[in-house]
Design a protein around this motif. Structure first.
Motif, PDB file in Angstrom:
ATOM      1  N   GLU A 241     -23.730 -11.961  21.541  1.00  0.00           N
ATOM      2  CA  GLU A 241     -22.303 -12.308  21.415  1.00  0.00           C
ATOM      3  C   GLU A 241     -21.570 -11.231  20.622  1.00  0.00           C
ATOM      4  N   THR A 242     -20.445 -10.798  21.140  1.00  0.00           N
ATOM      5  CA  THR A 242     -19.692  -9.722  20.489  1.00  0.00           C
ATOM      6  C   THR A 242     -18.214 -10.099  20.445  1.00  0.00           C
ATOM      7  N   ARG A 243     -17.568  -9.853  19.324  1.00  0.00           N
ATOM      8  CA  ARG A 243     -16.139 -10.153  19.157  1.00  0.00           C
ATOM      9  C   ARG A 243     -15.414  -8.914  18.653  1.00  0.00           C
ATOM     10  N   ALA A 244     -14.163  -8.774  19.075  1.00  0.00           N
ATOM     11  CA  ALA A 244     -13.352  -7.652  18.580  1.00  0.00           C
ATOM     12  C   ALA A 244     -12.229  -8.186  17.699  1.00  0.00           C
ATOM     13  N   THR A 245     -11.923  -7.473  16.623  1.00  0.00           N
ATOM     14  CA  THR A 245     -10.792  -7.809  15.760  1.00  0.00           C
ATOM     15  C   THR A 245      -9.962  -6.548  15.554  1.00  0.00           C
ATOM     16  N   VAL A 246      -8.677  -6.657  15.854  1.00  0.00           N
ATOM     17  CA  VAL A 246      -7.759  -5.533  15.595  1.00  0.00           C
ATOM     18  C   VAL A 246      -7.053  -5.841  14.280  1.00  0.00           C
ATOM     19  N   LEU A 247      -7.301  -5.026  13.251  1.00  0.00           N
ATOM     20  CA  LEU A 247      -6.702  -5.350  11.938  1.00  0.00           C
ATOM     21  C   LEU A 247      -5.185  -5.146  11.951  1.00  0.00           C
ATOM     22  N   GLY A 248      -4.717  -4.172  12.697  1.00  0.00           N
ATOM     23  CA  GLY A 248      -3.285  -4.003  12.930  1.00  0.00           C
ATOM     24  C   GLY A 248      -2.439  -3.835  11.682  1.00  0.00           C
ATOM     25  N   HIS A 249      -1.227  -4.374  11.746  1.00  0.00           N
ATOM     26  CA  HIS A 249      -0.235  -4.095  10.700  1.00  0.00           C
ATOM     27  C   HIS A 249      -0.521  -4.781   9.373  1.00  0.00           C
ATOM     28  N   ILE A 250      -1.517  -5.666   9.341  1.00  0.00           N
ATOM     29  CA  ILE A 250      -1.944  -6.224   8.049  1.00  0.00           C
ATOM     30  C   ILE A 250      -2.273  -5.070   7.091  1.00  0.00           C
ATOM     31  N   GLN A 251      -2.800  -3.983   7.676  1.00  0.00           N
ATOM     32  CA  GLN A 251      -3.195  -2.825   6.855  1.00  0.00           C
ATOM     33  C   GLN A 251      -2.000  -2.082   6.264  1.00  0.00           C
ATOM     34  N   ARG A 252      -0.836  -2.328   6.800  1.00  0.00           N
ATOM     35  CA  ARG A 252       0.341  -1.587   6.313  1.00  0.00           C
ATOM     36  C   ARG A 252       1.040  -2.289   5.145  1.00  0.00           C
ATOM     37  N   GLY A 253       0.754  -3.604   4.989  1.00  0.00           N
ATOM     38  CA  GLY A 253       1.504  -4.353   3.984  1.00  0.00           C
ATOM     39  C   GLY A 253       0.710  -4.586   2.720  1.00  0.00           C
ATOM     40  N   GLY A 254       1.325  -5.354   1.825  1.00  0.00           N
ATOM     41  CA  GLY A 254       0.641  -5.781   0.612  1.00  0.00           C
ATOM     42  C   GLY A 254       1.012  -4.955  -0.597  1.00  0.00           C
ATOM     43  N   SER A 255       0.729  -5.554  -1.739  1.00  0.00           N
ATOM     44  CA  SER A 255       1.029  -4.911  -3.018  1.00  0.00           C
ATOM     45  C   SER A 255       0.158  -3.657  -3.167  1.00  0.00           C
ATOM     46  N   PRO A 256       0.756  -2.527  -3.540  1.00  0.00           N
ATOM     47  CA  PRO A 256      -0.048  -1.301  -3.662  1.00  0.00           C
ATOM     48  C   PRO A 256      -1.083  -1.392  -4.782  1.00  0.00           C
ATOM     49  N   THR A 257      -2.219  -0.758  -4.575  1.00  0.00           N
ATOM     50  CA  THR A 257      -3.244  -0.696  -5.621  1.00  0.00           C
ATOM     51  C   THR A 257      -2.728   0.152  -6.781  1.00  0.00           C
ATOM     52  N   ALA A 258      -3.395   0.019  -7.921  1.00  0.00           N
ATOM     53  CA  ALA A 258      -3.022   0.818  -9.096  1.00  0.00           C
ATOM     54  C   ALA A 258      -3.084   2.310  -8.750  1.00  0.00           C
ATOM     55  N   ARG A 259      -4.106   2.692  -8.000  1.00  0.00           N
ATOM     56  CA  ARG A 259      -4.278   4.106  -7.641  1.00  0.00           C
ATOM     57  C   ARG A 259      -3.077   4.608  -6.839  1.00  0.00           C
ATOM     58  N   ASP A 260      -2.624   3.804  -5.878  1.00  0.00           N
ATOM     59  CA  ASP A 260      -1.455   4.217  -5.089  1.00  0.00           C
ATOM     60  C   ASP A 260      -0.189   4.250  -5.938  1.00  0.00           C
ATOM     61  N   ARG A 261      -0.057   3.298  -6.855  1.00  0.00           N
ATOM     62  CA  ARG A 261       1.151   3.287  -7.699  1.00  0.00           C
ATOM     63  C   ARG A 261       1.203   4.520  -8.597  1.00  0.00           C
ATOM     64  N   VAL A 262       0.027   4.878  -9.141  1.00  0.00           N
ATOM     65  CA  VAL A 262      -0.002   6.036 -10.040  1.00  0.00           C
ATOM     66  C   VAL A 262       0.253   7.318  -9.245  1.00  0.00           C
ATOM     67  N   LEU A 263      -0.419   7.436  -8.099  1.00  0.00           N
ATOM     68  CA  LEU A 263      -0.241   8.631  -7.258  1.00  0.00           C
ATOM     69  C   LEU A 263       1.228   8.774  -6.845  1.00  0.00           C
ATOM     70  N   ALA A 264       1.819   7.657  -6.407  1.00  0.00           N
ATOM     71  CA  ALA A 264       3.212   7.682  -5.938  1.00  0.00           C
ATOM     72  C   ALA A 264       4.160   8.051  -7.070  1.00  0.00           C
ATOM     73  N   SER A 265       3.910   7.490  -8.249  1.00  0.00           N
ATOM     74  CA  SER A 265       4.790   7.779  -9.395  1.00  0.00           C
ATOM     75  C   SER A 265       4.669   9.253  -9.779  1.00  0.00           C
ATOM     76  N   TRP A 266       3.434   9.736  -9.766  1.00  0.00           N
ATOM     77  CA  TRP A 266       3.154  11.120 -10.152  1.00  0.00           C
ATOM     78  C   TRP A 266       3.868  12.088  -9.195  1.00  0.00           C
ATOM     79  N   MET A 267       3.713  11.801  -7.901  1.00  0.00           N
ATOM     80  CA  MET A 267       4.311  12.684  -6.889  1.00  0.00           C
ATOM     81  C   MET A 267       5.844  12.592  -6.909  1.00  0.00           C
ATOM     82  N   GLY A 268       6.371  11.380  -7.113  1.00  0.00           N
ATOM     83  CA  GLY A 268       7.828  11.213  -7.152  1.00  0.00           C
ATOM     84  C   GLY A 268       8.444  12.012  -8.291  1.00  0.00           C
ATOM     85  N   GLY A 269       7.810  11.919  -9.465  1.00  0.00           N
ATOM     86  CA  GLY A 269       8.308  12.672 -10.624  1.00  0.00           C
ATOM     87  C   GLY A 269       8.225  14.171 -10.383  1.00  0.00           C
TER      88      GLY A 269
END
Ligand code: F6P
Length: 319
Positions: A241-269
């Protein structure tokens, strides 16, 4: 430079808000006027431009998406459209622009720079497919979302002794699938940089079964093949038995991780510092844990992202 604009363009990515906030607040700390441009290049063309204050970017550091909005606007390739957009910037006396987005957004920034309007590009995309940087803003959050999904799929896949095919975003870059496969313990990995043969995949699945594996997770980058057809083909060939799951746009949303927040702040500055230093036409990256900047034209025309062969080789040993 006295007045700068900031926009987000292309697919949104968690951490874009943190980057906008850093551009606005760093700019204000140097007594610059900062303008937010809504809905990417489309909004720039529509003159959707608003002056930002400190409070305009309050309470957004933890939010996914981009409060400025984003759009895909292929019409920006048209020189006349770009001239009208630059005229809007001039109406507000804006001297320079920070563009947060992926490669399409960089292309717009390159064109504006060539027209004499200085732009700085900040890599914001979950795909991690931008040259001149080891990581893009949003990649880490999307990776964690993908791993969380794989963990959940693993629970049900192992309960039912099934094979699960999990389609992961990344456009034509396999980084998300590769790192999700390592961190999520996927048994098989299919990415565009390597490609795949159905015969080899079936052979590996068979070998896995002989080794005692009762279930399997196949991580695959989008756009390679139709995962529902792949799952049906595997089920037909293996009888499992085999099933497929497309993760899709779920991957685009959500609260950013600390790493992304720091990277984004660093680059913005850093983007603001570069503009104050008289540097336009640059794109920012992080390489070996240091902020760097490259010529945006050179980056688009000649630079390529290296493929993480070491990680790929490792993944092949771990299943
Ligand atoms: O570039 C980010 C991304 O999420 C890709 O991973 C994906 O291929 C694409 O955007 C999807 O685009 P859209 O949101 O326009 O459907």
């Amino acid at each position: 430079v006295k007045k700068i604009g900031v926009l987000t363009s292309g697919g949104d990515a968690p951490g874009m808000n943190a980057a906008i906030r850093a551009v606005v607040r760093t700019g204000l700390s140097y007594d610059l006027e900062v303008f937010g441009i809504y809905d990417g290049y489309f909004g720039l063309h529509q003159n959707k431009i608003k002056k930002m204050e400190r409070y305009s970017v309050s309470d957004i550091i933890n939010r996914g998406g981009t409060f400025l909005g984003s759009a895909r606007f292929p019409e920006f390739k048209d020189e006349k459209i770009r001239e009208e957009a630059v005229a809007n910037l001039k109406k507000h006396d804006i001297d320079a622009l920070v563009v947060i987005g992926g490669d399409g957004s960089y292309m717009g920034a390159k064109k504006l720079t060539e027209m004499g309007f200085p732009c700085i590009g900040i890599p914001g995309t979950i795909d991690n497919d931008i040259a001149g940087t080891d990581y893009t803003i949003g990649f880490d959050t999307a990776l964690n979302t993908a791993i969380d999904a794989i963990d959940r799929i693993r629970d049900t896949s192992s309960s039912h002794n099934r094979i699960s095919v999990v389609e992961i975003m990344g456009r034509y870059c396999g980084d998300l699938a590769l790192q999700a496969a390592i961190a999520g313990g996927a048994e098989y990995l299919i990415i565009p940089e390597v490609g795949f043969s159905r015969t080899d995949l079936l052979k590996s699945l068979n070998e896995g079964k002989l080794k005692g594996k009762k279930h399997a997770i196949i991580a695959i980058t989008e756009h390679i093949t139709n995962v529902n057809e792949l799952a049906a083909g595997i089920e037909m060939a293996t009888g499992r038995e085999t099933r497929a799951t497309v993760l899709g746009h779920i991957q685009r949303g959500g609260s950013p991780t600390a790493r992304d927040r720091v990277l984004a702040s660093w680059m913005g500055g850093y983007a603001v510092e570069l503009l104050l230093d008289g540097k336009g036409g640059r794109c920012i990256g992080i390489q070996n844990n240091q902020l760097v900047h490259h010529d945006i034209i050179e980056c688009i025309e000649n630079m390529r992202r290296p493929f993480s062969q070491d990680l790929y080789t490792l993944q092949q040993k771990l299943f």
